[in-house]
Design a protein around this motif. Structure first.
Motif, mmCIF file in Angstrom:
data_model
loop_
_atom_site.group_PDB
_atom_site.id
_atom_site.type_symbol
_atom_site.label_atom_id
_atom_site.label_comp_id
_atom_site.label_asym_id
_atom_site.label_seq_id
_atom_site.Cartn_x
_atom_site.Cartn_y
_atom_site.Cartn_z
ATOM 1 N N ARG A 31 7.235 6.521 7.350
ATOM 2 C CA ARG A 31 6.740 7.882 7.159
ATOM 3 C C ARG A 31 7.037 8.680 8.415
ATOM 4 N NH1 ARG A 31 2.856 8.950 2.717
ATOM 5 N NH2 ARG A 31 3.733 7.564 1.173
ATOM 6 N N PRO A 32 7.093 9.967 8.331
ATOM 7 C CA PRO A 32 7.300 10.771 9.544
ATOM 8 C C PRO A 32 6.279 10.382 10.594
ATOM 9 C CG PRO A 32 7.290 12.171 7.573
ATOM 10 C CD PRO A 32 6.915 10.787 7.138
ATOM 11 N N GLY A 33 6.723 10.270 11.843
ATOM 12 C CA GLY A 33 5.843 9.804 12.898
ATOM 13 C C GLY A 33 6.013 8.321 13.140
ATOM 14 N N GLY A 34 6.772 7.661 12.290
ATOM 15 C CA GLY A 34 7.142 6.281 12.551
ATOM 16 C C GLY A 34 6.127 5.250 12.128
ATOM 17 N N VAL A 35 4.982 5.683 11.589
ATOM 18 C CA VAL A 35 3.993 4.705 11.150
ATOM 19 C C VAL A 35 4.468 4.065 9.851
ATOM 20 C CG1 VAL A 35 1.607 4.377 10.466
ATOM 21 C CG2 VAL A 35 2.188 6.116 12.164
ATOM 22 N N VAL A 36 4.452 2.762 9.813
ATOM 23 C CA VAL A 36 4.845 2.069 8.588
ATOM 24 C C VAL A 36 3.606 1.850 7.736
ATOM 25 C CG1 VAL A 36 5.832 -0.020 7.615
ATOM 26 C CG2 VAL A 36 6.756 0.935 9.737
ATOM 27 N N ARG A 37 3.654 2.393 6.564
ATOM 28 C CA ARG A 37 2.503 2.253 5.675
ATOM 29 C C ARG A 37 2.776 1.125 4.697
ATOM 30 N NH1 ARG A 37 -0.609 7.104 4.021
ATOM 31 N NH2 ARG A 37 -0.859 8.376 5.875
ATOM 32 N N PRO A 38 1.857 0.184 4.582
ATOM 33 C CA PRO A 38 2.116 -0.958 3.716
ATOM 34 C C PRO A 38 2.138 -0.576 2.234
ATOM 35 C CG PRO A 38 -0.073 -1.101 4.689
ATOM 36 C CD PRO A 38 0.604 0.056 5.331
ATOM 37 N N THR A 39 2.932 -1.342 1.494
ATOM 38 C CA THR A 39 2.993 -1.167 0.047
ATOM 39 C C THR A 39 1.920 -2.045 -0.596
ATOM 40 O OG1 THR A 39 5.331 -0.624 0.027
ATOM 41 C CG2 THR A 39 4.420 -1.555 -2.006
ATOM 42 N N LEU A 40 1.179 -1.435 -1.497
ATOM 43 C CA LEU A 40 0.067 -2.120 -2.158
ATOM 44 C C LEU A 40 0.374 -2.237 -3.645
ATOM 45 C CD1 LEU A 40 -2.994 -3.029 -1.572
ATOM 46 C CD2 LEU A 40 -3.603 -0.833 -2.587
ATOM 47 N N ALA A 41 0.113 -3.406 -4.219
ATOM 48 C CA ALA A 41 0.182 -3.554 -5.676
ATOM 49 C C ALA A 41 -1.223 -3.783 -6.210
ATOM 50 C CB ALA A 41 1.082 -4.722 -6.049
ATOM 51 N N VAL A 42 -1.527 -3.149 -7.332
ATOM 52 C CA VAL A 42 -2.780 -3.403 -8.040
ATOM 53 C C VAL A 42 -2.419 -4.095 -9.347
ATOM 54 C CG1 VAL A 42 -4.828 -2.394 -9.101
ATOM 55 C CG2 VAL A 42 -3.873 -1.386 -7.004
ATOM 56 N N VAL A 43 -2.758 -5.371 -9.426
ATOM 57 C CA VAL A 43 -2.381 -6.181 -10.589
ATOM 58 C C VAL A 43 -3.606 -6.308 -11.501
ATOM 59 C CG1 VAL A 43 -1.380 -8.358 -11.359
ATOM 60 C CG2 VAL A 43 -0.800 -7.436 -9.081
ATOM 61 N N GLY A 44 -3.451 -5.795 -12.708
ATOM 62 C CA GLY A 44 -4.604 -5.675 -13.607
ATOM 63 C C GLY A 44 -5.171 -4.269 -13.517
ATOM 64 N N ALA A 45 -4.262 -3.298 -13.349
ATOM 65 C CA ALA A 45 -4.672 -1.918 -13.045
ATOM 66 C C ALA A 45 -5.401 -1.247 -14.197
ATOM 67 C CB ALA A 45 -3.444 -1.092 -12.657
ATOM 68 N N THR A 46 -5.230 -1.764 -15.408
ATOM 69 C CA THR A 46 -5.837 -1.099 -16.569
ATOM 70 C C THR A 46 -7.221 -1.647 -16.917
ATOM 71 O OG1 THR A 46 -4.726 -2.649 -18.043
ATOM 72 C CG2 THR A 46 -3.589 -0.570 -17.587
ATOM 73 N N GLY A 47 -7.666 -2.711 -16.248
ATOM 74 C CA GLY A 47 -8.956 -3.330 -16.577
ATOM 75 C C GLY A 47 -10.134 -2.549 -16.022
ATOM 76 N N ALA A 48 -11.335 -3.072 -16.299
ATOM 77 C CA ALA A 48 -12.561 -2.392 -15.843
ATOM 78 C C ALA A 48 -12.593 -2.311 -14.323
ATOM 79 C CB ALA A 48 -13.795 -3.135 -16.368
ATOM 80 N N VAL A 49 -12.242 -3.415 -13.656
ATOM 81 C CA VAL A 49 -12.251 -3.425 -12.192
ATOM 82 C C VAL A 49 -11.028 -2.683 -11.654
ATOM 83 C CG1 VAL A 49 -12.056 -4.920 -10.159
ATOM 84 C CG2 VAL A 49 -13.649 -5.508 -12.004
ATOM 85 N N GLY A 50 -9.863 -2.869 -12.296
ATOM 86 C CA GLY A 50 -8.651 -2.172 -11.867
ATOM 87 C C GLY A 50 -8.848 -0.663 -11.875
ATOM 88 N N THR A 51 -9.487 -0.166 -12.910
ATOM 89 C CA THR A 51 -9.760 1.269 -13.019
ATOM 90 C C THR A 51 -10.567 1.755 -11.815
ATOM 91 O OG1 THR A 51 -9.788 1.049 -15.428
ATOM 92 C CG2 THR A 51 -10.838 3.019 -14.499
ATOM 93 N N VAL A 52 -11.557 0.966 -11.418
ATOM 94 C CA VAL A 52 -12.385 1.348 -10.268
ATOM 95 C C VAL A 52 -11.591 1.202 -8.971
ATOM 96 C CG1 VAL A 52 -14.532 0.864 -9.029
ATOM 97 C CG2 VAL A 52 -14.480 0.768 -11.519
#
Lengths: 357, 357
Positions: free
Chosen positions: B6-27
């Protein structure tokens, strides 16, 4: 006993039901109509504003009379289910006029000269009643005490931790009405997912409860006592000690109101003097008077309020030995708070007294 | 970390949400949208039948991709909320492709080489993860562990008895749907007063629950384990021991399902090594990270699910010292089972991992 002469010469005692129009009084009349009829007259007594109403008992309509001194004339046994202050005033009046009073209020329970009786546990206590008053325990105490009494007789109770899920009818007709009104407000909605949404929907309609009970559980019943304890929690501790004759039994109780119409459910952690086994505990519970063992989780069998409501026994399931303590048992216990929790126990005590004659 | 420049050189980690459509995933998506945004890409992963759906996160619509090996390409941290068998199969796949997996299932929780982390209690444990997998505790454990951890640090926990009132959403979307459908069937009726009337009204519509939950409480969650215990009850015992590092802590738990949408409530009896005082316990709880003390019964203040739902903290009230044991405390604790009980704790762990970089 005064009583009523009947053909065959058997004298049937006269019974008064004081508070006949209340939630518990209503159930008393049902129970008196269902059990073996040993009574002569059954007189229905209530506050003056209910006088003249007719209520069914033993298949007959009986007119309610107002609570006066004269209402106890000729009464052998008087069942009282009225507010504490009414019981405090009128139970001694009835006793002075010769009735044996069996009282559901908390006014007399812990008095030395008043026995606190559960017929399956301490029936002998009924005979020593110098004031003519016998007390009926609190509904939460009664929801667990029959099962605990049976286990105590074998294993020796040493410590008790109880979490009580109390039904709305523990707060009388008003409690049930409030629960039903709140349920109608939240059913068919998406409420219960953001802070306070149920509270806003319910508004001031909390009836006898300090918080909404629909879609909620409320960790409070009774009045504030010392050190953060509630009166209801203290009662269960003191009454359990008195009934079991264990004056120093450690008892920790938490009362939580749940959105159930009738039937209290208790999670019980009970530690005993001796090592326990689940097999022996189940044998005891399966044969104890007034207890039904309902305990086969693999087959989906455990007690719940919707099955226990309207029945007489204490239902016990989820019987387990603590994994870390061979002297402790876990139980889940359901009991109809209007029947064994109040009206039934009172009628059972009356039957014990009547049998003395 | 792979991450996103990202601008400024900070590396932002990539996040995956597995089960994104479930009750907990939604939250999880709600929480990721509300907290400080430290993430590069947030990739949404779900079963193939949900692929192509678009879900909102951080104010943007993101298309759900199917769960495949390639879905983890470039992923630094993967949050898993999927059924046990899916987690067992796919968490190692994601870890093998270089992602740190934070998994909400019970599959890995008790494995020696998998840390079980509650950031307020044992944040250090996050760093030792030889398999690349970090486990998130069960929702019931999480509903009490933050408060208990704070008290344990001061007083030394010695024994625990918990009665858990579990909300319907602990059984996912299906649990909530079932509760709402059952409530619609019983609202406006006079049901709940005779044996089985609620059961007959509900019929087969019990969803993921073994019994009706409307107007009822059901003393069962999970599967049958040894000696009458349920898997859910065993989990709370084992996980509490692991998180607190108390391998032999006696723990007795009973799980009871209640008709609440979301937020588990626990009655806790906790015995400590040292004498406790309510004043000191309240001080600890009032200042513990992630805990809100809500404890003034005289003013009507105690936690309940309808207030705690949708919030992050563990709410603690009804703090009392056992009347018969100066080393024991009673508590009533409420925590949103979808937030701190699952999604929030997972995101907090992810933030700890991201902060390592």
């Amino acid at each position: 006993m005064a009583g009523t002469g009947r053909p065959g010469g058997v004298v049937r005692p006269t019974l008064a039901v004081v508070g006949a129009t209340g939630a518990v009084g209503t159930v008393m009349l049902q129970i008196l109509s269902q059990r073996k009829d040993i009574w002569g007259e059954i007189r229905l007594v209530a506050s003056p504003r209910s006088a003249g109403r007719k209520l069914a008992v033993r298949g007959e309509e009986v007119e309610v009379v107002a609570l006066t001194e004269e209402a106890f004339d000729g009464v052998d046994i008087a069942l009282f289910d009225v507010p504490d202050e009414v019981a405090g005033q009128w139970a001694p009046v009835a006793a002075a006029r010769g009735a044996v009073v069996i009282d559901t209020s908390c006014v007399f329970r812990m008095e030395d000269e008043v026995p606190l009786v559960v017929p399956e546990v301490n029936p002998h206590a009924v005979r020593l009643r110098p004031r003519g008053i016998i007390a009926n325990p609190n509904c939460t105490t009664l929801s667990v005490i029959v099962a605990l009494g049976a286990l105590h007789a074998e294993f020796g109770l040493r410590e008790l931790v109880v979490s009580a899920c109390q039904a709305a009818s523990g707060a009388g007709h008003a409690g049930v009405r409030t629960l039903r009104e709140q349920l109608s407000l939240v059913a068919g909605t998406e409420l219960g997912t953001s802070p306070g949404d149920v509270r806003r929907a319910v508004g001031d309609n909390t009836g006898p409860f300090p918080e909404p009970v629909a879609l909620n559980v409320v960790p409070w019943a009774g009045t504030v006592r010392e050190d953060g304890w509630s009166s209801e929690e203290i009662k269960v501790r003191e009454e359990t000690r008195k009934i079991l004759g264990l004056a120093n039994l450690p008892v920790a109780v938490t009362c939580v109101r749940v959105p159930v119409v009738t039937t209290h459910s208790c999670t019980v952690h009970a530690r005993f003097e001796n090592e326990v086994t689940v097999d022996r505990a189940r044998e005891i519970l399966a044969t104890a008077p007034g207890v039904v063992l309902c305990d086969n989780p693999a087959a989906g069998e455990f007690p719940t309020p919707v099955d226990a409501v309207g029945t007489d026994p204490t239902w016990v399931g989820r019987v387990r030995r603590a994994l870390d303590d061979p002297t402790a048992l876990e139980l889940f216990v359901c009991g109809d708070n209007l029947r064994k929790g109040s009206a039934l126990n009172t009628v059972q005590i009356a039957e014990l007294v009547a049998a003395e004659a």
